[in-house]
Design a protein around this motif. Sequence first.
Motif, PDB file in Angstrom:
ATOM      1  N   HIS A   1       0.812  -1.221   0.000  1.00 30.23           N
ATOM      2  CA  HIS A   1       0.000   0.000   0.000  1.00 30.23           C
ATOM      3  C   HIS A   1       0.845   1.271   0.000  1.00 30.23           C
ATOM      4  N   THR A   2       2.173   1.103   0.114  1.00 31.79           N
ATOM      5  CA  THR A   2       3.030   2.274   0.301  1.00 31.79           C
ATOM      6  C   THR A   2       2.933   3.262  -0.857  1.00 31.79           C
ATOM      7  N   ARG A   3       3.010   2.748  -2.068  1.00 29.18           N
ATOM      8  CA  ARG A   3       2.963   3.646  -3.231  1.00 29.18           C
ATOM      9  C   ARG A   3       1.635   4.398  -3.302  1.00 29.18           C
ATOM     10  N   GLN A   4       0.536   3.669  -3.095  1.00 30.26           N
ATOM     11  CA  GLN A   4      -0.790   4.300  -3.156  1.00 30.26           C
ATOM     12  C   GLN A   4      -0.932   5.371  -2.080  1.00 30.26           C
ATOM     13  N   LEU A   5      -0.408   5.080  -0.892  1.00 29.10           N
ATOM     14  CA  LEU A   5      -0.475   6.053   0.197  1.00 29.10           C
ATOM     15  C   LEU A   5       0.371   7.277  -0.110  1.00 29.10           C
ATOM     16  N   THR A   6       1.562   7.057  -0.673  1.00 32.85           N
ATOM     17  CA  THR A   6       2.449   8.166  -1.009  1.00 32.85           C
ATOM     18  C   THR A   6       1.782   9.105  -2.017  1.00 32.85           C
ATOM     19  N   GLU A   7       1.156   8.520  -3.041  1.00 36.17           N
ATOM     20  CA  GLU A   7       0.468   9.340  -4.040  1.00 36.17           C
ATOM     21  C   GLU A   7      -0.692  10.124  -3.408  1.00 36.17           C
ATOM     22  N   ALA A   8      -1.393   9.491  -2.474  1.00 35.95           N
ATOM     23  CA  ALA A   8      -2.519  10.164  -1.824  1.00 35.95           C
ATOM     24  C   ALA A   8      -2.053  11.353  -1.004  1.00 35.95           C
ATOM     25  N   ILE A   9      -0.949  11.177  -0.245  1.00 30.62           N
ATOM     26  CA  ILE A   9      -0.431  12.298   0.552  1.00 30.62           C
ATOM     27  C   ILE A   9       0.017  13.429  -0.365  1.00 30.62           C
ATOM     28  N   SER A  10       0.602  13.093  -1.506  1.00 27.97           N
ATOM     29  CA  SER A  10       1.030  14.110  -2.472  1.00 27.97           C
ATOM     30  C   SER A  10      -0.179  14.898  -2.998  1.00 27.97           C
ATOM     31  N   GLU A  11      -1.270  14.192  -3.285  1.00 30.02           N
ATOM     32  CA  GLU A  11      -2.482  14.866  -3.769  1.00 30.02           C
ATOM     33  C   GLU A  11      -3.095  15.751  -2.686  1.00 30.02           C
ATOM     34  N   ILE A  12      -3.100  15.246  -1.468  1.00 28.15           N
ATOM     35  CA  ILE A  12      -3.652  16.034  -0.363  1.00 28.15           C
ATOM     36  C   ILE A  12      -2.850  17.311  -0.187  1.00 28.15           C
ATOM     37  N   ALA A  13      -1.526  17.219  -0.365  1.00 25.34           N
ATOM     38  CA  ALA A  13      -0.678  18.404  -0.256  1.00 25.34           C
ATOM     39  C   ALA A  13      -1.075  19.459  -1.281  1.00 25.34           C
ATOM     40  N   GLU A  14      -1.521  19.010  -2.439  1.00 25.13           N
ATOM     41  CA  GLU A  14      -1.966  19.951  -3.471  1.00 25.13           C
ATOM     42  C   GLU A  14      -3.345  20.540  -3.142  1.00 25.13           C
TER      43      GLU A  14
ATOM     44  N   VAL B   1      12.055  11.110   9.896  1.00 28.98           N
ATOM     45  CA  VAL B   1      11.377  12.253   9.274  1.00 28.98           C
ATOM     46  C   VAL B   1      11.728  12.253   7.801  1.00 28.98           C
ATOM     47  N   THR B   2      10.735  11.992   6.967  1.00 24.96           N
ATOM     48  CA  THR B   2      10.991  12.030   5.519  1.00 24.96           C
ATOM     49  C   THR B   2      10.580  13.362   4.918  1.00 24.96           C
ATOM     50  N   VAL B   3       9.561  14.030   5.522  1.00 24.46           N
ATOM     51  CA  VAL B   3       9.179  15.383   5.114  1.00 24.46           C
ATOM     52  C   VAL B   3       9.124  16.227   6.370  1.00 24.46           C
ATOM     53  N   PRO B   4      10.027  17.172   6.530  1.00 25.94           N
ATOM     54  CA  PRO B   4       9.961  18.038   7.709  1.00 25.94           C
ATOM     55  C   PRO B   4       8.737  18.944   7.639  1.00 25.94           C
ATOM     56  N   LEU B   5       8.360  19.517   8.737  1.00 26.59           N
ATOM     57  CA  LEU B   5       7.183  20.399   8.765  1.00 26.59           C
ATOM     58  C   LEU B   5       7.404  21.557   7.801  1.00 26.59           C
ATOM     59  N   THR B   6       6.552  21.645   6.768  1.00 21.29           N
ATOM     60  CA  THR B   6       6.786  22.631   5.707  1.00 21.29           C
ATOM     61  C   THR B   6       5.479  23.019   5.021  1.00 21.29           C
ATOM     62  N   ASP B   7       5.515  24.184   4.377  1.00 25.00           N
ATOM     63  CA  ASP B   7       4.413  24.617   3.519  1.00 25.00           C
ATOM     64  C   ASP B   7       4.869  24.692   2.065  1.00 25.00           C
ATOM     65  N   ASP B   8       6.017  24.061   1.782  1.00 28.98           N
ATOM     66  CA  ASP B   8       6.601  24.070   0.435  1.00 28.98           C
ATOM     67  C   ASP B   8       6.218  22.770  -0.272  1.00 28.98           C
ATOM     68  N   LEU B   9       5.422  22.888  -1.316  1.00 24.70           N
ATOM     69  CA  LEU B   9       4.911  21.707  -2.018  1.00 24.70           C
ATOM     70  C   LEU B   9       6.043  20.877  -2.605  1.00 24.70           C
ATOM     71  N   LYS B  10       7.095  21.522  -3.122  1.00 22.73           N
ATOM     72  CA  LYS B  10       8.196  20.776  -3.720  1.00 22.73           C
ATOM     73  C   LYS B  10       8.939  19.962  -2.656  1.00 22.73           C
TER      74      LYS B  10
END
Length: 508
Positions: free
Chosen positions: A90-103, A125-134
Amino acid sequence: MNRKLDRTMRFLKCFLALILLMSTCLISVSQVSAAGSIYNTSNDIEFSKKDTSGLREYDGKIKFDLPAAQTSKGNDIIFLRDTSGSFSAHTRQLTEAISEIAEEVDLSQDRIMVINTMPATRASVTVPLTDDLKVIKDGLTRTAASTVTADSGFEYALTNYNGSKGNTDNNTIFILISDNDAYGVQRTVDGAAKVKNAGHKVGGIYIGSSAASIANGKKMVSDPSYFYQFTNMTQGIDALRELTQTMYETEDAQMEWTLDDAFDLLDVSAKDQDGKEIPVQVSGNTVTLVTPQDAAKSVTLQYSFKEKKRLLVTTLVGIGSVNASLGQEPIPDVFVSGNNDPVIYANDRTITAGTSFDPLENVTASDIEDGDLTSDIQIISNDVNTKKEGVYSVTYAVTDSDNNTTKKTITVNVNASPPTVKAQDMSAIAGISASEVSWFTNVTAEDKVDGDISSDVSVDYSSVDFQKEGDYPVVYSVTNSNGKSASTTVNMQITAEAPVIQAKDMAT
C-alpha cells in the motif's frame, strides 16, 4: 388626425383604468411571501384552517441557503506513514494520496510533516514540517535513516513537531496509517496518549480486520469519528482525505426568529436539502437554529401558528434574522390580514303585487381586507311570491378570503292593488225586463296579477225600476285573487214611450 387622437385617448383611459384596478387589488391583499438576497432567505405562509371558534391557523416556511465556510486558522497535518514490509503493498498508493492532499490543502496557511514508521518500532522524518509543495513531494520519495522508538513513532513525531512548529496557533492532527504492525500493540495507544495530552488531535486509518487492532484504534484517536477501518486501501485513502478536512474548523450559522405575541406557535422543525433533521430550540415564541457551515446547504424551517384571538387589523407574523459567514440578513416580513367579517348592505323592500322583483337590486357587500364583494353575494333563501300579497323574506350570504361568512335577511312586503272595472251608461224602454238587457256589453275588468278578469264582473241593478221612467244606478263589481275589490257605477236611463191610440171611423 382627429380619429387617431380619439383612439389614443381611449387607449390611455383603458390603461389608466387597468392601473387603478391593479393597485386596488394589490392594496387589498396581505403580503404572504417575501425573499431576501444574501442567503436567498424567504418566508412564506399559507392559510391552513379555522377552528370551531373561527380562529385561523397558518403554515409557514423559512428557507435560506448557506455557503460552506471555514475559519482562516491554519492546520498542521502530521502523517505517520507505515513503510514496513507488511504494508509495502500500500506504500505507493499512500504516497500518491499524501502528495495529492498536499496539493488540495491551503499551503498559504497549512503545513505538512511526514514521519515514516519502519517497522512499528522505528521512525524517521521524511518530510519536515513545511508549507513548500516541492519539499513535500521530494521528501515523500526519500527514505531517511531511522531512529528506534517505543510507540510506533508517536513520541518521535511529537518531539520533531515541537522542535519545528515555532510560534503557531495552527490546529494540529497526527494521523497514523498502518495495519496490525502498529494497531496491534498497546504501545501505539500509549504513544497517541502523549500526543493528545499535548493538546493535539489524533486520527487513524487502519487497514485490516483484527478485532484487537480495531479496539486499540478506537482508544488511540481523540474522537470516535477520527477512526476509520477498512480492508481496502482505496477506501482508506478516501477516509484519509476526509480526515484531513476535519481539521478545518467551520463557522456556525444561526437563525433566530420570534413569532408575534398575537399568535401561538404550534409546531416547528428544520431540515437540510437532503432531509436531514437540524436541531431547533424553542423558547416561548422564539425559534433558534444553529448549524455548521461545513458544506453548502439549504435549510428549511417549517412552522405552524394560530391567532390567539380574532385579529381585526393586518398583523406582522414575526421578526428575525439569519447570521452567517456573509453577514446578517433579516428574515423577510410577512403579514396576516385582519380577520374582519364582511358586511352586506340591503334594506327592506315594498313592492306591488304583479310587478317584477330583483332580489339583488341595490344590494352590495364589502370587506375591510378584500374590498368590494358584491359579485360574491349568494341568495340562500327567497320565498317572495310577487303575485300574492303578504310579508316575505330574502336571506343573503357572502364569504371573504378569510372564510368569514356574513348573512343578512330583509323583509319584502308585497302589497296588492285593487283591479279596475270599466262600464258604460245604458238606456232602455220602460217595461223591458231585466233579462232582456245586455248587462255586460262593453264591460271589462283588469288586474295586475290576474290580468283580464272581465268574466268575474258582477252587476247589481236592484235599484232599477224597469216600469217607470227615470235614471237609475247600476253597479258593476269585481274581486281579484288577492281579495281586493273594485266597483264602478253607471247610469241606466229608463224612458217611457207615449201611448199609441188606435181607432177607426165610425158610421153614422
